[in-house]
Design a protein around this motif. Structure first.
Motif, PDB file in Angstrom:
ATOM      1  N   ILE A 182       0.843  -1.202   0.000  1.00  0.00           N
ATOM      2  CA  ILE A 182       0.000   0.000   0.000  1.00  0.00           C
ATOM      3  C   ILE A 182       0.878   1.251   0.000  1.00  0.00           C
ATOM      4  CG2 ILE A 182      -1.699   1.317   1.329  1.00  0.00           C
ATOM      5  CD1 ILE A 182      -2.742  -1.408   2.380  1.00  0.00           C
ATOM      6  N   GLU A 183       1.936   1.226   0.800  1.00  0.00           N
ATOM      7  CA  GLU A 183       2.856   2.364   0.864  1.00  0.00           C
ATOM      8  C   GLU A 183       3.500   2.618  -0.494  1.00  0.00           C
ATOM      9  OE1 GLU A 183       6.429   3.826   3.804  1.00  0.00           O
ATOM     10  OE2 GLU A 183       6.449   1.750   3.131  1.00  0.00           O
ATOM     11  N   VAL A 184       3.936   1.554  -1.160  1.00  0.00           N
ATOM     12  CA  VAL A 184       4.566   1.701  -2.472  1.00  0.00           C
ATOM     13  C   VAL A 184       3.574   2.283  -3.474  1.00  0.00           C
ATOM     14  CG1 VAL A 184       5.588   0.459  -4.418  1.00  0.00           C
ATOM     15  CG2 VAL A 184       6.296  -0.086  -2.085  1.00  0.00           C
ATOM     16  N   CYS A 185       2.331   1.784  -3.437  1.00  0.00           N
ATOM     17  CA  CYS A 185       1.289   2.343  -4.315  1.00  0.00           C
ATOM     18  C   CYS A 185       1.163   3.850  -4.128  1.00  0.00           C
ATOM     19  CB  CYS A 185      -0.064   1.692  -4.020  1.00  0.00           C
ATOM     20  SG  CYS A 185      -0.283   0.011  -4.629  1.00  0.00           S
ATOM     21  N   LEU A 186       1.095   4.266  -2.882  1.00  0.00           N
ATOM     22  CA  LEU A 186       0.867   5.676  -2.581  1.00  0.00           C
ATOM     23  C   LEU A 186       2.065   6.557  -2.917  1.00  0.00           C
ATOM     24  CD1 LEU A 186      -1.020   5.275   0.828  1.00  0.00           C
ATOM     25  CD2 LEU A 186      -2.004   5.906  -1.381  1.00  0.00           C
ATOM     26  N   GLU A 187       3.260   5.964  -2.941  1.00  0.00           N
ATOM     27  CA  GLU A 187       4.470   6.746  -3.184  1.00  0.00           C
ATOM     28  C   GLU A 187       4.873   6.789  -4.654  1.00  0.00           C
ATOM     29  OE1 GLU A 187       7.464   5.127  -0.656  1.00  0.00           O
ATOM     30  OE2 GLU A 187       6.766   6.225   1.126  1.00  0.00           O
ATOM     31  N   LEU A 188       4.179   6.042  -5.512  1.00  0.00           N
ATOM     32  CA  LEU A 188       4.555   6.008  -6.925  1.00  0.00           C
ATOM     33  C   LEU A 188       4.465   7.395  -7.562  1.00  0.00           C
ATOM     34  CD1 LEU A 188       2.840   2.768  -8.284  1.00  0.00           C
ATOM     35  CD2 LEU A 188       5.279   3.159  -7.932  1.00  0.00           C
ATOM     36  N   GLY A 189       5.445   7.692  -8.402  1.00  0.00           N
ATOM     37  CA  GLY A 189       5.424   8.947  -9.145  1.00  0.00           C
ATOM     38  C   GLY A 189       4.911   8.776 -10.559  1.00  0.00           C
ATOM     39  N   VAL A 190       4.233   7.646 -10.811  1.00  0.00           N
ATOM     40  CA  VAL A 190       3.651   7.363 -12.133  1.00  0.00           C
ATOM     41  C   VAL A 190       2.170   7.055 -11.942  1.00  0.00           C
ATOM     42  CG1 VAL A 190       5.813   6.504 -13.099  1.00  0.00           C
ATOM     43  CG2 VAL A 190       4.257   4.910 -11.950  1.00  0.00           C
ATOM     44  N   PRO A 191       1.378   7.173 -13.008  1.00  0.00           N
ATOM     45  CA  PRO A 191      -0.055   6.879 -12.878  1.00  0.00           C
ATOM     46  C   PRO A 191      -0.298   5.422 -12.473  1.00  0.00           C
ATOM     47  CG  PRO A 191       0.395   8.074 -14.906  1.00  0.00           C
ATOM     48  CD  PRO A 191       1.722   7.676 -14.348  1.00  0.00           C
ATOM     49  N   LEU A 192      -1.255   5.217 -11.585  1.00  0.00           N
ATOM     50  CA  LEU A 192      -1.659   3.879 -11.153  1.00  0.00           C
ATOM     51  C   LEU A 192      -3.176   3.769 -11.294  1.00  0.00           C
ATOM     52  CD1 LEU A 192      -1.378   1.118  -9.802  1.00  0.00           C
ATOM     53  CD2 LEU A 192      -1.188   2.271  -7.589  1.00  0.00           C
ATOM     54  N   VAL A 193      -3.605   2.854 -12.152  1.00  0.00           N
ATOM     55  CA  VAL A 193      -5.029   2.610 -12.367  1.00  0.00           C
ATOM     56  C   VAL A 193      -5.330   1.169 -11.993  1.00  0.00           C
ATOM     57  CG1 VAL A 193      -6.882   2.460 -14.077  1.00  0.00           C
ATOM     58  CG2 VAL A 193      -5.222   4.332 -14.197  1.00  0.00           C
ATOM     59  N   SER A 194      -6.307   0.974 -11.108  1.00  0.00           N
ATOM     60  CA  SER A 194      -6.676  -0.363 -10.648  1.00  0.00           C
ATOM     61  C   SER A 194      -8.102  -0.689 -11.071  1.00  0.00           C
ATOM     62  CB  SER A 194      -6.582  -0.456  -9.120  1.00  0.00           C
ATOM     63  OG  SER A 194      -5.249  -0.279  -8.688  1.00  0.00           O
ATOM     64  N   LEU A 195      -8.310  -1.936 -11.475  1.00  0.00           N
ATOM     65  CA  LEU A 195      -9.638  -2.406 -11.861  1.00  0.00           C
ATOM     66  C   LEU A 195      -9.982  -3.634 -11.042  1.00  0.00           C
ATOM     67  CD1 LEU A 195     -12.137  -2.461 -13.754  1.00  0.00           C
ATOM     68  CD2 LEU A 195     -10.786  -3.889 -15.301  1.00  0.00           C
ATOM     69  N   ILE A 197     -11.917  -6.707 -10.890  1.00  0.00           N
ATOM     70  CA  ILE A 197     -12.582  -7.481 -11.933  1.00  0.00           C
ATOM     71  C   ILE A 197     -13.518  -8.551 -11.368  1.00  0.00           C
ATOM     72  CG2 ILE A 197     -10.796  -7.069 -13.637  1.00  0.00           C
ATOM     73  CD1 ILE A 197      -9.600  -9.778 -13.004  1.00  0.00           C
ATOM     74  N   GLY A 198     -13.358  -8.888 -10.085  1.00  0.00           N
ATOM     75  CA  GLY A 198     -14.215  -9.897  -9.462  1.00  0.00           C
ATOM     76  C   GLY A 198     -14.426  -9.556  -7.998  1.00  0.00           C
ATOM     77  N   GLU A 199     -13.659 -10.212  -7.150  1.00  0.00           N
ATOM     78  CA  GLU A 199     -13.706  -9.916  -5.714  1.00  0.00           C
ATOM     79  C   GLU A 199     -12.558  -8.997  -5.330  1.00  0.00           C
ATOM     80  OE1 GLU A 199     -15.072 -13.100  -2.719  1.00  0.00           O
ATOM     81  OE2 GLU A 199     -14.026 -14.239  -4.263  1.00  0.00           O
ATOM     82  N   GLY A 200     -12.860  -7.962  -4.578  1.00  0.00           N
ATOM     83  CA  GLY A 200     -11.835  -7.137  -3.978  1.00  0.00           C
ATOM     84  C   GLY A 200     -11.912  -7.362  -2.484  1.00  0.00           C
ATOM     85  N   GLY A 201     -11.114  -8.274  -1.979  1.00  0.00           N
ATOM     86  CA  GLY A 201     -11.253  -8.686  -0.584  1.00  0.00           C
ATOM     87  C   GLY A 201     -10.183  -8.132   0.330  1.00  0.00           C
ATOM     88  N   SER A 202     -10.576  -7.294   1.272  1.00  0.00           N
ATOM     89  CA  SER A 202      -9.758  -6.873   2.411  1.00  0.00           C
ATOM     90  C   SER A 202      -8.458  -6.196   1.974  1.00  0.00           C
ATOM     91  CB  SER A 202      -9.486  -8.084   3.303  1.00  0.00           C
ATOM     92  OG  SER A 202      -8.953  -7.703   4.546  1.00  0.00           O
ATOM     93  N   GLY A 203      -7.458  -6.228   2.876  1.00  0.00           N
ATOM     94  CA  GLY A 203      -6.167  -5.619   2.578  1.00  0.00           C
ATOM     95  C   GLY A 203      -5.473  -6.298   1.428  1.00  0.00           C
ATOM     96  N   GLY A 204      -5.827  -7.558   1.189  1.00  0.00           N
ATOM     97  CA  GLY A 204      -5.254  -8.275   0.062  1.00  0.00           C
ATOM     98  C   GLY A 204      -5.555  -7.612  -1.258  1.00  0.00           C
ATOM     99  N   ALA A 205      -6.685  -6.901  -1.333  1.00  0.00           N
ATOM    100  CA  ALA A 205      -7.054  -6.165  -2.537  1.00  0.00           C
ATOM    101  C   ALA A 205      -6.474  -4.750  -2.505  1.00  0.00           C
ATOM    102  CB  ALA A 205      -8.575  -6.102  -2.668  1.00  0.00           C
ATOM    103  N   VAL A 206      -6.564  -4.086  -1.363  1.00  0.00           N
ATOM    104  CA  VAL A 206      -6.088  -2.705  -1.253  1.00  0.00           C
ATOM    105  C   VAL A 206      -4.598  -2.617  -1.574  1.00  0.00           C
ATOM    106  CG1 VAL A 206      -5.877  -0.697   0.272  1.00  0.00           C
ATOM    107  CG2 VAL A 206      -7.850  -2.204   0.463  1.00  0.00           C
ATOM    108  N   ALA A 207      -3.867  -3.698  -1.321  1.00  0.00           N
ATOM    109  CA  ALA A 207      -2.425  -3.723  -1.584  1.00  0.00           C
ATOM    110  C   ALA A 207      -2.098  -3.419  -3.039  1.00  0.00           C
ATOM    111  CB  ALA A 207      -1.844  -5.083  -1.199  1.00  0.00           C
ATOM    112  N   LEU A 208      -3.051  -3.671  -3.940  1.00  0.00           N
ATOM    113  CA  LEU A 208      -2.844  -3.351  -5.355  1.00  0.00           C
ATOM    114  C   LEU A 208      -3.775  -2.245  -5.836  1.00  0.00           C
ATOM    115  CD1 LEU A 208      -2.463  -6.863  -7.068  1.00  0.00           C
ATOM    116  CD2 LEU A 208      -0.689  -5.400  -6.099  1.00  0.00           C
ATOM    117  N   ALA A 209      -4.607  -1.731  -4.949  1.00  0.00           N
ATOM    118  CA  ALA A 209      -5.653  -0.805  -5.386  1.00  0.00           C
ATOM    119  C   ALA A 209      -5.602   0.556  -4.706  1.00  0.00           C
ATOM    120  CB  ALA A 209      -7.027  -1.439  -5.170  1.00  0.00           C
ATOM    121  N   ALA A 210      -4.468   0.908  -4.089  1.00  0.00           N
ATOM    122  CA  ALA A 210      -4.322   2.263  -3.542  1.00  0.00           C
ATOM    123  C   ALA A 210      -3.883   3.160  -4.698  1.00  0.00           C
ATOM    124  CB  ALA A 210      -3.309   2.278  -2.401  1.00  0.00           C
TER     125      ALA A 210
END
Length: 318
Positions: A182-195, A197-210
């Motif tokens: 999650i920290e790496v997602c938030l610190e990226l200096g490039v565009p990050l788009v998350s989709l 597509i099915g289940e977005g479950g808990s922190g396991g999903a947020v880890a790729l969706a910040a």
């Protein structure tokens, strides 16, 4: 036509079964059945519209989990050209629950990362049903940092019931790996788009969706816990799973109203599993639009955009 029908789709299954039987009988006897098949297909379409227009949150969960729904590998194979998969976290192991690498999305160089559930018994076991272990999240971090280094946008496909809860994963720092992702997602200096597509479950999903932009397929769900887990905690009974799904506000419509999701991507009538190619095409158009909206923003602006977005969550009411 799907081979697996959900409980609430029984009337549709009966009609499509009648169409298959009619075609089989007609083909064998040389009878012209076109008119009757056309009538039944029109009836199927009306039934699909009526059924999917009034899905309950629990039924949305069932659609999001449909075994024939397109998964991350389908999206990557269809949308990403010149895809070069990258493996391993360079610390412990390769985790097949995370599929990622370098490629081009409609000509644009990018890094793509997805949680893969698998399509049959063998692939589901291989990909651990999309439940990522610490090494998977550390691989995702490695790929995101690679994207940052070479100024490449990141696209992620989220589809997991949650991070792997095994003792071995906890021993290897599951919570830290998720938090660091999650920290790496938030610190990226490039565009990050998350989709989602099915289940977005808990922190396991947020880890790729910040991300700068969070998209959801129409019948996807996104929540802090599964409805079954919520029911077992609050009601101490799995019988209340439908109540839990209703209370959790986990559908794309509710999350768009709450500001958790930015864009809802429409699915073909009857769900993405009925026409995976059309669903993936709709997703591609939405991703392209959102990436274009982030063009021209520098690293500081992209980081601030994410910060403002997540700080604003929860300020909107239903």
């Amino acid at each position: 036509m799907p081979t697996t029908f959900l409980d609430f789709e029984k009337p549709i299954a009966d009609l499509e079964g009648a169409i298959m039987e009619l075609r089989h009988r007609g083909n064998g006897e040389g009878v012209d059945i076109a008119e009757e098949v056309s009538r039944l297909q029109a009836k199927v379409e009306r039934q699909l519209k009526a059924t999917y227009a009034k899905l309950t949150p629990w039924q949305r969960v069932q659609v999001a989990r449909h075994p024939e729904r397109p998964h991350a590998v389908k999206y990557i194979e269809t949308l990403i050209t010149e895809f070069t998969p990258l493996a391993g976290d360079r610390a412990y192991a390769e985790d097949a629950a995370i599929v990622g690498g370098l490629g081009r999305f409609r000509g644009r160089p990018c890094v793509v990362i997805g949680q893969e559930k698998g399509d049959d018994t063998e692939s589901r076991i291989k990909h651990n049903f999309g439940m990522v272990k610490p090494e998977g999240y550390r691989k995702a971090q490695r790929l995101m940092k690679l994207a940052d280094r070479f100024a490449l946008p990141v696209i992620t496909f989220v589809d997991t019931a949650g991070a792997y809860p095994g003792v071995d994963a906890e021993a290897r720092g599951q919570a830290e790996a998720i938090a660091r992702s999650i920290e790496v997602c938030l610190e990226l200096g490039v565009p990050l788009v998350s989709l989602v597509i099915g289940e977005g479950g808990s922190g396991g999903a947020v880890a790729l969706a910040a991300a700068n932009r969070v998209l959801m397929m129409e019948h996807a769900v996104y929540s802090v816990i599964t409805p079954e887990g919520c029911a077992s905690i609050l009601w101490r009974s799995a019988e209340n799973v439908q109540d839990a799904a209703e209370a959790m506000r986990l559908t794309s419509d509710d999350l768009k109203k709450l500001g958790v999701c930015d864009v809802v991507v429409g699915e073909p009538l009857g769900g993405a599993h009925r026409d995976p190619d059309a669903a993936v095409k709709a997703a591609a158009d939405a991703i392209e639009t959102e990436l274009a909206s982030l063009d021209g923003m520098d690293a500081a602006a992209l980081r601030q955009h994410r910060r403002d977005k997540f700080l604003a969550m929860g300020q909107k009411g239903l």
